[in-house]
Design an enzyme around this catalytic site. Structure first.
Site, PDB file in Angstrom:
ATOM      1  N   ARG A 194      -8.321  -0.611   5.021  1.00 42.43           N
ATOM      2  CA  ARG A 194      -7.409   0.333   4.344  1.00 42.43           C
ATOM      3  C   ARG A 194      -6.087  -0.331   3.996  1.00 42.43           C
ATOM      4  O   ARG A 194      -5.389   0.139   3.102  1.00 42.43           O
ATOM      5  CB  ARG A 194      -7.116   1.530   5.263  1.00 42.43           C
ATOM      6  CG  ARG A 194      -8.327   2.367   5.533  1.00 42.43           C
ATOM      7  CD  ARG A 194      -7.955   3.540   6.362  1.00 42.43           C
ATOM      8  NE  ARG A 194      -7.012   4.390   5.627  1.00 42.43           N
ATOM      9  CZ  ARG A 194      -6.643   5.586   6.012  1.00 42.43           C
ATOM     10  NH1 ARG A 194      -7.139   6.083   7.116  1.00 42.43           N
ATOM     11  NH2 ARG A 194      -5.794   6.284   5.304  1.00 42.43           N
ATOM     12  N   VAL A 228       3.064  18.482   8.433  1.00 47.16           N
ATOM     13  CA  VAL A 228       3.723  18.367   7.119  1.00 47.16           C
ATOM     14  C   VAL A 228       4.785  19.459   6.945  1.00 47.16           C
ATOM     15  O   VAL A 228       5.161  19.805   5.839  1.00 47.16           O
ATOM     16  CB  VAL A 228       2.706  18.415   5.943  1.00 47.16           C
ATOM     17  CG1 VAL A 228       1.875  17.151   5.892  1.00 47.16           C
ATOM     18  CG2 VAL A 228       1.824  19.657   6.023  1.00 47.16           C
ATOM     19  N   ASP A 283       4.790   0.457  12.410  1.00 41.75           N
ATOM     20  CA  ASP A 283       3.571  -0.128  11.856  1.00 41.75           C
ATOM     21  C   ASP A 283       3.323  -1.568  12.306  1.00 41.75           C
ATOM     22  O   ASP A 283       2.212  -2.073  12.150  1.00 41.75           O
ATOM     23  CB  ASP A 283       3.597  -0.074  10.315  1.00 41.75           C
ATOM     24  CG  ASP A 283       3.435   1.343   9.810  1.00 41.75           C
ATOM     25  OD1 ASP A 283       2.873   2.170  10.545  1.00 41.75           O
ATOM     26  OD2 ASP A 283       3.876   1.622   8.685  1.00 41.75           O
ATOM     27  N   CYS A 302      -4.499  12.755  12.764  1.00 38.15           N
ATOM     28  CA  CYS A 302      -5.208  11.484  12.650  1.00 38.15           C
ATOM     29  C   CYS A 302      -5.097  10.756  13.985  1.00 38.15           C
ATOM     30  O   CYS A 302      -4.482  11.258  14.917  1.00 38.15           O
ATOM     31  CB  CYS A 302      -4.711  10.667  11.474  1.00 38.15           C
ATOM     32  SG  CYS A 302      -3.320   9.610  11.805  1.00 38.15           S
ATOM     33  N   ARG A 325       0.888  14.435  13.209  1.00 37.86           N
ATOM     34  CA  ARG A 325       1.381  14.231  11.849  1.00 37.86           C
ATOM     35  C   ARG A 325       1.432  15.519  11.012  1.00 37.86           C
ATOM     36  O   ARG A 325       0.725  15.650  10.004  1.00 37.86           O
ATOM     37  CB  ARG A 325       0.563  13.131  11.163  1.00 37.86           C
ATOM     38  CG  ARG A 325       0.542  11.870  11.990  1.00 37.86           C
ATOM     39  CD  ARG A 325      -0.125  10.727  11.308  1.00 37.86           C
ATOM     40  NE  ARG A 325       0.643  10.182  10.213  1.00 37.86           N
ATOM     41  CZ  ARG A 325       0.214   9.209   9.425  1.00 37.86           C
ATOM     42  NH1 ARG A 325      -0.975   8.693   9.614  1.00 37.86           N
ATOM     43  NH2 ARG A 325       0.956   8.744   8.448  1.00 37.86           N
ATOM     44  N   LYS A 336       0.845  -1.206   0.000  1.00 36.49           N
ATOM     45  CA  LYS A 336       0.000   0.000   0.000  1.00 36.49           C
ATOM     46  C   LYS A 336       0.877   1.252   0.000  1.00 36.49           C
ATOM     47  O   LYS A 336       0.664   2.170  -0.780  1.00 36.49           O
ATOM     48  CB  LYS A 336      -0.893  -0.012   1.254  1.00 36.49           C
ATOM     49  CG  LYS A 336      -1.512   1.335   1.596  1.00 36.49           C
ATOM     50  CD  LYS A 336      -2.404   1.266   2.808  1.00 36.49           C
ATOM     51  CE  LYS A 336      -1.725   1.395   4.138  1.00 36.49           C
ATOM     52  NZ  LYS A 336      -1.321   2.763   4.530  1.00 36.49           N
TER      53      LYS A 336
HETATM   54  C1  EPZ Z   1       4.444   6.765   6.489  1.00 35.91           C
HETATM   55  O1  EPZ Z   1       3.701   7.867   6.999  1.00 35.91           O
HETATM   56  C2  EPZ Z   1       3.476   5.623   6.344  1.00 35.91           C
HETATM   57  N1  EPZ Z   1       2.407   6.021   5.427  1.00 35.91           N
HETATM   58  C3  EPZ Z   1       2.927   5.255   7.695  1.00 35.91           C
HETATM   59  O2  EPZ Z   1       2.092   4.134   7.510  1.00 35.91           O
HETATM   60  C4  EPZ Z   1       4.074   4.898   8.634  1.00 35.91           C
HETATM   61  O3  EPZ Z   1       3.571   4.632   9.930  1.00 35.91           O
HETATM   62  C5  EPZ Z   1       5.076   6.057   8.695  1.00 35.91           C
HETATM   63  O4  EPZ Z   1       5.507   6.398   7.367  1.00 35.91           O
HETATM   64  C6  EPZ Z   1       6.299   5.754   9.538  1.00 35.91           C
HETATM   65  O5  EPZ Z   1       6.954   4.642   9.033  1.00 35.91           O
HETATM   66  C7  EPZ Z   1       2.608   5.967   4.118  1.00 35.91           C
HETATM   67  O6  EPZ Z   1       3.670   5.605   3.633  1.00 35.91           O
HETATM   68  C8  EPZ Z   1       1.468   6.333   3.243  1.00 35.91           C
HETATM   69  P1  EPZ Z   1       6.564  10.119   8.500  1.00 35.91           P
HETATM   70  P2  EPZ Z   1       4.297   9.330   6.977  1.00 35.91           P
HETATM   71  O7  EPZ Z   1       6.478  11.400   7.777  1.00 35.91           O
HETATM   72  O8  EPZ Z   1       5.090   9.517   5.744  1.00 35.91           O
HETATM   73  C9  EPZ Z   1       6.863  13.411  11.920  1.00 35.91           C
HETATM   74  C10 EPZ Z   1       0.253   2.697   7.993  1.00 35.91           C
HETATM   75  O9  EPZ Z   1      -0.327   2.140   8.959  1.00 35.91           O
HETATM   76  N2  EPZ Z   1       6.776  14.420  10.858  1.00 35.91           N
HETATM   77  O10 EPZ Z   1       7.748   9.252   8.283  1.00 35.91           O
HETATM   78  O11 EPZ Z   1       3.179  10.263   7.252  1.00 35.91           O
HETATM   79  C11 EPZ Z   1       5.548  12.649  12.099  1.00 35.91           C
HETATM   80  O12 EPZ Z   1       4.647  13.356  12.884  1.00 35.91           O
HETATM   81  C12 EPZ Z   1       0.908   3.992   8.225  1.00 35.91           C
HETATM   82  O13 EPZ Z   1       0.297   2.226   6.849  1.00 35.91           O
HETATM   83  C13 EPZ Z   1       6.915  15.747  11.185  1.00 35.91           C
HETATM   84  O14 EPZ Z   1       7.092  16.124  12.343  1.00 35.91           O
HETATM   85  O15 EPZ Z   1       5.246   9.261   8.244  1.00 35.91           O
HETATM   86  C14 EPZ Z   1       6.040  11.372  12.730  1.00 35.91           C
HETATM   87  O16 EPZ Z   1       6.204  11.564  14.099  1.00 35.91           O
HETATM   88  C15 EPZ Z   1       0.308   4.926   9.145  1.00 35.91           C
HETATM   89  N3  EPZ Z   1       6.814  16.676  10.179  1.00 35.91           N
HETATM   90  C16 EPZ Z   1       7.398  11.156  12.076  1.00 35.91           C
HETATM   91  O17 EPZ Z   1       7.775  12.409  11.526  1.00 35.91           O
HETATM   92  C17 EPZ Z   1       6.610  16.327   8.884  1.00 35.91           C
HETATM   93  O18 EPZ Z   1       6.530  17.201   8.025  1.00 35.91           O
HETATM   94  C18 EPZ Z   1       7.447  10.123  10.981  1.00 35.91           C
HETATM   95  O19 EPZ Z   1       6.406  10.398  10.044  1.00 35.91           O
HETATM   96  C19 EPZ Z   1       6.492  14.960   8.566  1.00 35.91           C
HETATM   97  C20 EPZ Z   1       6.575  14.017   9.579  1.00 35.91           C
END
Ligand code: EPZ
Length: 425
Positions: A402, A127, A310, A120, A125, A25
């Site tokens: 999902r 950006v 995850d 969420c 989370r 996914k």
């Molecule tokens: C990806 O989410 C995955 N989703 C998530 O999968 C997964 O849990 C996560 O990576 C961590 O491995 C997809 O690939 C679609 P991150 P993502 O940005 O990219 C912080 C599932 O169950 N952060 O690596 O959103 C954030 O808050 C899921 O399939 C910032 O602070 O994760 C978190 O604490 C849910 N600022 C950490 O970084 C930002 O701009 C890691 O998040 C971006 C992230």
């Protein structure tokens, strides 16, 4: 009747046979978004049949693309030019990964309006890292009515980006935007997840010049034009790990297919530390130990190649049935222990102190009515219910849908007593 779907599971049945992890996914979602980057026809294979994929298709169609299903796991995506550069809140709110459209639309038009995704269940989370990365590529943005309005008036230009943390989404978004920027972009402290490598493979097949994906330094030499291509998505490592946990719970009578060992190292290391013996031949894994052979373990979730956040929830189900005391520290998301209270309702003994969960193994679970709070929490509860004495009802399984394709059908084939029911709201 307005209803919400649930699984009714009667546990304690003996499960055996083979189960397969489908396409990833979290690889499919960025690759789908990347089809916005250039006009032409794309063919994508090994795409899982999941709700999040349907949401991605909805987003692509809203932006003007045509998406045709050509087989059970295959799609043809035709980009004849975007009809709008706005990704609407109505779709983005359904799935956070929609924000990955931003890097792709910027690559296409050097301009994009994308709704902010909001928080969420598992955490805030933000950006901010995505946006800082775009700024380094010459993009100016402002936030208006919940949308990020962004543009690079003179076109995107390569730049240096050092991520404060190795965010998967930020790395992917910046990689897409940089692929068509003028000049060189270097992303440092990049995320190293296999899904990033898969996206880079896809983009490189289109003619992008990306090196180092899968390491913490990704170097992107921008190109003027890309050429759409065909791509087969990698298999889903988190689904594979979930099924491996299932196999461990059932003394190894289940063979897990679709396993790519290289993607599973952080997870397998912990299983080995627990004393688990296994054999991987090609892409199939057979567990050679019994549940009662396993020892407790301490785990800290980390970015790849560490232990994945995850699989933390399903792992907690497993550790709950292992005699002794285990601990899990969750370092990635601030609210990812929602399954603890539900597992405790089924007889687990878990306490939470901040980011640390302390688990004392119990002999068995007992069936209960519980609620899935997110995708992986839902998977953890399904696993617990399959082992529990008596019947459980797991509510809100739209979360599970999902990320796990036809889960109840696959589990039924293994001998599980599971059905999808509708509960009145
Ligand atoms: C990806 O989410 C995955 N989703 C998530 O999968 C997964 O849990 C996560 O990576 C961590 O491995 C997809 O690939 C679609 P991150 P993502 O940005 O990219 C912080 C599932 O169950 N952060 O690596 O959103 C954030 O808050 C899921 O399939 C910032 O602070 O994760 C978190 O604490 C849910 N600022 C950490 O970084 C930002 O701009 C890691 O998040 C971006 C992230």
């Amino acid at each position: 009747m307005v209803g919400v779907e649930a699984f009714r599971i009667t546990g304690g049945k003996k499960l055996m046979g083979e189960i397969r992890a489908d396409g990833s996914k979290n690889s499919s979602l960025p690759v789908f978004m990347a089809t916005l980057m250039e006009k032409g026809t794309y063919t994508l294979k090994n795409v899982p049949d999941l709700k999040d994929i349907k949401t991605s298709i909805e987003l692509l169609v809203s932006l003007g693309l045509t998406v045709e299903r050509i087989s059970e796991h295959g799609y043809r995506i035709i980009n004849n030019g975007l009809k709008t550069l706005t990704a609407e809140y109505e779709i983005v709110k359904k799935m956070r990964a929609s924000f990955l459209a931003m890097g792709a639309i910027l690559a296409y038009a050097a301009k994009a309006d994308v709704s902010l995704p909001g928080g969420c269940n598992i955490g805030l989370r933000p950006v901010d890292l995505h946006l800082k990365g775009f700024e380094a590529l010459g993009v100016k943005y402002r936030i208006v009515n919940g949308y990020v309005e962004a543009a690079a008036k003179k076109g995107l230009t390569g730049g240096g980006v050092i991520l404060d943390m190795p965010s998967v989404g930020a790395t992917e978004n910046i990689m897409m935007a940089a692929a068509k920027a003028r000049g060189l972009t270097v992303i440092e402290n990049a995320a190293r997840e296999p899904e990033i490598e898969d996206l880079a493979d896809f983009l490189n097949k289109m003619g992008a010049k990306i090196r180092g994906a899968g390491t913490s330094t990704v170097i992107i030499e921008g190109v003027k034009k890309l050429t759409p291509c065909e791509h087969t998505i990698i298999s889903d490592r988190i689904v594979a790990e979930t099924y491996i946990v299932l196999a461990a719970l059932f003394d190894g009578d289940i063979i897990v297919n679709g396993v790519n060992r290289e993607h599973l190292n952080g997870f397998l290391l912990k299983l080995e530390e627990m004393g688990l013996k296994y054999r991987i031949t090609r892409n199939s894994m057979k567990i050679l130990s019994k549940l009662s052979d396993l020892s407790p373990v301490d785990i800290v979730t980390m970015p790849h190649p560490g232990f994945p956040t995850d699989i933390q929830a399903p792992m907690m189900t497993l550790l709950s049935l292992i005699r002794g005391k285990s601990e899990i520290k969750e370092t990635i998301f601030e609210n990812r222990f929602m399954h603890v209270a539900e597992l405790n309702r089924m007889g687990a003994q878990i306490t939470v102190d901040g980011d640390l969960a302390k688990i004392t193994g119990v002999r068995e679970f007992s069936g209960a009515n519980v609620m899935a709070s997110d995708l992986r929490a839902g998977a953890a509860l399904v696993l617990a219910a399959l082992k529990a004495r008596g019947t459980s009802v797991i509510n809100r399984i739209y979360h599970v849908d999902r990320g796990y394709e036809r889960l109840e059908k696959k589990l039924k084939k293994l001998g599980a007593e599971i059905e999808r029911i509708k509960l009145e709201l």
